[in-house]
Write an enzyme that holds these catalytic residues in place. Structure first.
Site, PDB file in Angstrom:
ATOM      1  N   SER A 231      -1.903  -3.629  -5.100  1.00 32.31           N
ATOM      2  CA  SER A 231      -0.512  -3.275  -4.858  1.00 32.31           C
ATOM      3  C   SER A 231       0.240  -3.314  -6.168  1.00 32.31           C
ATOM      4  O   SER A 231      -0.214  -3.891  -7.148  1.00 32.31           O
ATOM      5  CB  SER A 231       0.215  -4.244  -3.908  1.00 32.31           C
ATOM      6  OG  SER A 231      -0.301  -4.166  -2.620  1.00 32.31           O
ATOM      7  N   SER A 269      -3.248   0.046  -1.541  1.00 32.26           N
ATOM      8  CA  SER A 269      -2.284  -0.509  -2.491  1.00 32.26           C
ATOM      9  C   SER A 269      -0.875  -0.404  -1.914  1.00 32.26           C
ATOM     10  O   SER A 269      -0.403   0.671  -1.599  1.00 32.26           O
ATOM     11  CB  SER A 269      -2.388   0.274  -3.811  1.00 32.26           C
ATOM     12  OG  SER A 269      -1.554  -0.285  -4.792  1.00 32.26           O
ATOM     13  N   ASP A 271       2.414  -0.009  -2.668  1.00 37.67           N
ATOM     14  CA  ASP A 271       3.216   0.409  -3.814  1.00 37.67           C
ATOM     15  C   ASP A 271       4.653   0.591  -3.350  1.00 37.67           C
ATOM     16  O   ASP A 271       4.985   1.565  -2.677  1.00 37.67           O
ATOM     17  CB  ASP A 271       2.681   1.726  -4.383  1.00 37.67           C
ATOM     18  CG  ASP A 271       1.262   1.587  -4.932  1.00 37.67           C
ATOM     19  OD1 ASP A 271       0.724   0.459  -4.905  1.00 37.67           O
ATOM     20  OD2 ASP A 271       0.705   2.601  -5.387  1.00 37.67           O
TER      21      ASP A 271
END
Lengths: 345, 345, 345, 345
Positions: A231, A269, A271
């Site tokens: 992340s 991830s 984000d």
């Protein structure tokens, strides 16, 4: 603490914007950053606090926007920020399983300062974002406590702050390198005035072999190219008066900064970018109408560019500031600073 | 426990859908509901657990969608549900400041069942939704504990369940009446097969004087018409195979059910719907390709209608099942069942 | 032209807001409406123009927001309104296949007034919304021309305007009744000042048997309950200063007004709301910073309520103002006004 | 026609995916591309058609997703694609003021093939996307006609196709260079099967001085660095079975490809991506339930990466294939191919 610029890793074109004096999010007047680092036994984790100003955020809210670039994440408080566009607690960053403790710390702190919360007035929306530092730290320990959150909040100060493997960034990695906390800033000249936009990244993303430097080189940590996980959290701060919509659009540009590093916002991830402006704050008991300032859209490319550039450089700084580390599985996460010294242009 | 139908408060037009045998979310095969009620001293709060099936949700995820009707709320886990469309823990409902404890309980329970979480495999996304029961309960007490969450999870069972002032609904009010947990269901016939859609509402919204019954009457609790606050959480469950997009669209229709009650999704109300389907579950270690079923869009008005109707009736049932209560400030929140008996048509 | 209030079809609770003097969108100062009706042969279609003010909208834009309640629609220009939050042409309503002609008319008119468009300055974003009037009119004729669009624009005037089967509403039906254009307004008192919010609906939605009146009655046109198709467009106008985010949230409440009528935002129905505020307009060549006014969120329930109520009543007015009509297939679409007279309370 | 690979402008890291045999969107089985170029007098414009398959798209729809990266654009049909996730006409690309003519051409063509449209069955949603070619062509001429749209549709064929200054790309520029249509593709191996993802870009974006090549060089056309305007449209095609949600997430990654080129999704640029999959098509009269295939999310990084890479390379190919041109104002837009030859590494 080494920076990407010191290592010669930052290059730009003719339209690039200059950094602020600290080249950090604390170039935005009023913004404070503090860390609490936990490092012993199998632990390498912590908390990082970002305060938009030195006052009581519940009483004097700042306007904020959220951009979920890829929502594989477990943050707290974002739904309400997305609806109301306001931030009424400091922002805490931590590891994935530390969110609950940090949330409770923020709630208790807000109640202590404002005993009317949840009684005579509304409740409070705690904002906590996270990355998974399980590659280096034992995340199952649920080691981050309310006290750790308080320590990070208490440590928050204006001016320069530690970057790399510190605070929430202690156990983070990116592109197969050791990473963590990084920051950068840009100065914008709009209508004869100077404004600042700063980024702070908690970098824990990117598959080994995917990192691209601004000069086109692709540093390879030589480890296994496991699938993109982890992340990245990007906090953007500015003192530019922006409408809610403009702030949202500026915040979205954090994703451009990440993509320039070689990321494609991988599935696993989380984000997420959160942007706030310290201009035109909102008093908890505001009068019905208040005069504020509106930026003409014709000038918005400056903060767009600043957001993309500062995000990109903040991640590079996170990579450059963190020393090589060995993960829980024995895998070595090298230092990008070491790579840069071994690979002069 | 009295229901809206028993009180003659449910009427409908010629296109209405029939309820399931329990007229509750547990008409959807596999769905379980459990409560933990905290009621003593100044406390009137609790936890309600909804389990999409009886197995391990982390291993066998169900597909889910979130509709933020008005995002003045502090739920956990919704960002990831919105991105991935999967639910991998039970759903917990509680009061606003109980979210952190419930989140941690879900994380610890998932780790206990799956020791690879956060180590060999990904972390886990705990889903907790909330309303503010501060009008009746002392929310500053942060009284809900991890043990309370576990109690609600352990109590979850198929079949009929208590409604009204119970579990997370213990301290909730709506439209100036006492409210809480309510449920309803609808049967849909699609392509020669029967499917079920159920709703469970945690009703804590609506300004006094705004409630409209299906027959057009407007029960007025005679209390002050304070501004709409509180919140309402709607959980929709179905066994109909729906694509991610279809499930999202179905979930959105919870907002129509709320509006039919006279709500306009007030500013201070965190109105959030979460829908899931038990069809075509997702194994945590699914093969690359899996055969699933796709519903033709031409048939989607049935679950749309079912979602709106079941939401509307679930809230009415929450109102009808809860007895009159006195709030922290001494204000009386009457019972809609009492009103109905005093105001025969 | 009969209205719902004249027929006794409007009832409300104790928190209801009063209508403006015209009970129409033109109660908002500056707003103009004009129609062009095409009715002969197999045609029953047209164009309705809504002008936020009497000046050049490209030079003096108003701020606008779009809420796609159900996106089964073929409108033009909404993507840019959603991004920038500005309206720079009048709004045209027409039938589904008339969008292209109306778009071109708006572009040519804007260029004629501003020869720099697409040359020295940006292009122009034409906004056209539509419903499918194919049940009554031969939509394959593509009968609406650029000249028709110009006629509607030229006819636009402040003050009262025709409602029902007129302009874009000529061939529209709703809930099995004849429908078309309807309007309503609400007055809001905020901070010692009066503001107006008006709605104009192009009503062409709802399944026969689903309509619910404010008094709970369910007028049934006795025709076949075909699946919900058609669409409904709601235009909201206000002179209240609202931030972009607030305007978006207000516009979303149009969906609540539709749901109160018995709709569930059916699959085949393009249910779209567009809201604009005439406050704090944006000059095409605005200076870098401009002072504007910000409404405190604590007051936003007033426009929320106004939007829901005015939308609901605007649709009822569309139904009440339109006389019974026979469709292309021979099906009769009765008049709700006739029903109301035959069914006194 | 020169490509970026031929000029040595494509470099990649160790995780890069291989292109398909044509390195073009037509590597996806069934996809067809056709151009209509208008070039004389002050005109340099046209139409480009992309057909997902060779059949009747209204009868046999493909699933599609839209990602509005920056919505300063005037496309047609995207609202419905976003709601329903289906594409039922070919995709046309053209200049900003050609959208209406192209829309009408698609409607008339669909009606001719399906006379039930708008009568016995629903209407049809025409999809047209655009960029502003006003820097080179006289956009006020509204020169694109319905016949031009038909010509592009009729010219559509599988296999290799012209790129650069052709079709809709005839008058486009990017980063101060001449640009236009470009394409690229990637092969993905998932679960022992090969799949293809192709991109077609209509490139008309990016400020002079901002372009970054994969090798880090920054080609500067030496013209004035006017603010980013124009727009870029990215069409992604794949034969990989993707859920609606997965397709949306893949389509979003086009933005990453654009950012890697140095763009920050500028304010005045309508940056829009539309993705479709040819797998699991939807018959207009589909049965209630249909078996389809679901990709496990664990494999989705492959199409994510493919989308970002193919978008980036498609734009580079658009730049490399277009010869230098003089704009309406006399400004010269050089050729990137010329720059590459003058600036060997």
């Amino acid at each position: 603490m080494t920076t990407a610029r010191e290592l010669g890793l930052w290059t730009e074109g003719r339209n690039g914007l200059p950094p602020g004096p600290l080249n950090a999010i604390t170039d935005v007047p009023g913004v404070r950053v503090g860390h609490r680092t936990l490092q012993d036994g199998g632990l390498a984790t912590g908390v990082t606090a970002i305060l938009p100003h030195g006052g009581d955020l519940f009483r004097e809210k700042v306007r904020a926007a959220v951009e979920v670039i890829n929502g594989f994440g477990k943050s707290a408080g974002l739904i309400q920020v997305a609806e109301l566009g306001t931030l009424e607690t400091p922002i805490l960053l931590t590891n994935t399983f530390g969110v609950a403790a940090c949330t409770e710390a923020l709630i208790r702190r807000a109640i202590a300062a404002n005993p009317a919360i949840g009684r005579e007035t509304s409740t409070v929306n705690a904002v906590v974002l996270e990355c998974n530092d399980g590659a280096i730290s034992d995340i199952q320990a649920l080691a981050v406590s309310r006290d750790d959150a308080v320590s990070a909040l208490d440590a928050a100060a204006p001016g320069p702050f530690a970057q790399g493997a510190v605070g929430a960034g202690t156990g983070m990695t990116a592109f197969g390198f050791k990473a963590g906390i990084g920051s950068a800033s840009r100065r914008m000249r709009i209508g004869a005035q100077d404004f600042m936009l700063g980024a702070l990244a908690l970098a824990n993303f990117g598959r080994a072999g995917d990192l691209v430097l601004p000069d086109g080189r692709r540093p390879d940590p030589r480890g296994p190219a496991a699938s993109e996980k982890g992340s990245v959290i990007v906090i953007l701060a500015t003192d530019l008066p922006l409408s809610d919509r403009q702030l949202q659009r500026v915040t979205r540009r954090a994703g451009a900064g990440l993509a320039r590093l070689g990321a494609f916002w991988g599935h696993g991830s989380g984000d997420i970018a959160l942007g706030f402006t310290t201009a035109d704050r909102i008093d908890h008991d505001a009068p019905a109408f208040q005069p504020v300032s509106r930026l003409a859209d014709q000038h918005i490319d400056a903060p767009f560019r600043a957001a993309a550039e500062a995000t990109q450089e903040a991640v590079l700084n996170a990579l450059c500031a963190a020393p090589a580390t060995t993960g829980r599985s024995g895998r070595i996460y090298p230092s990008l600073a070491d790579w840069a010294k071994e690979n002069p242009k």
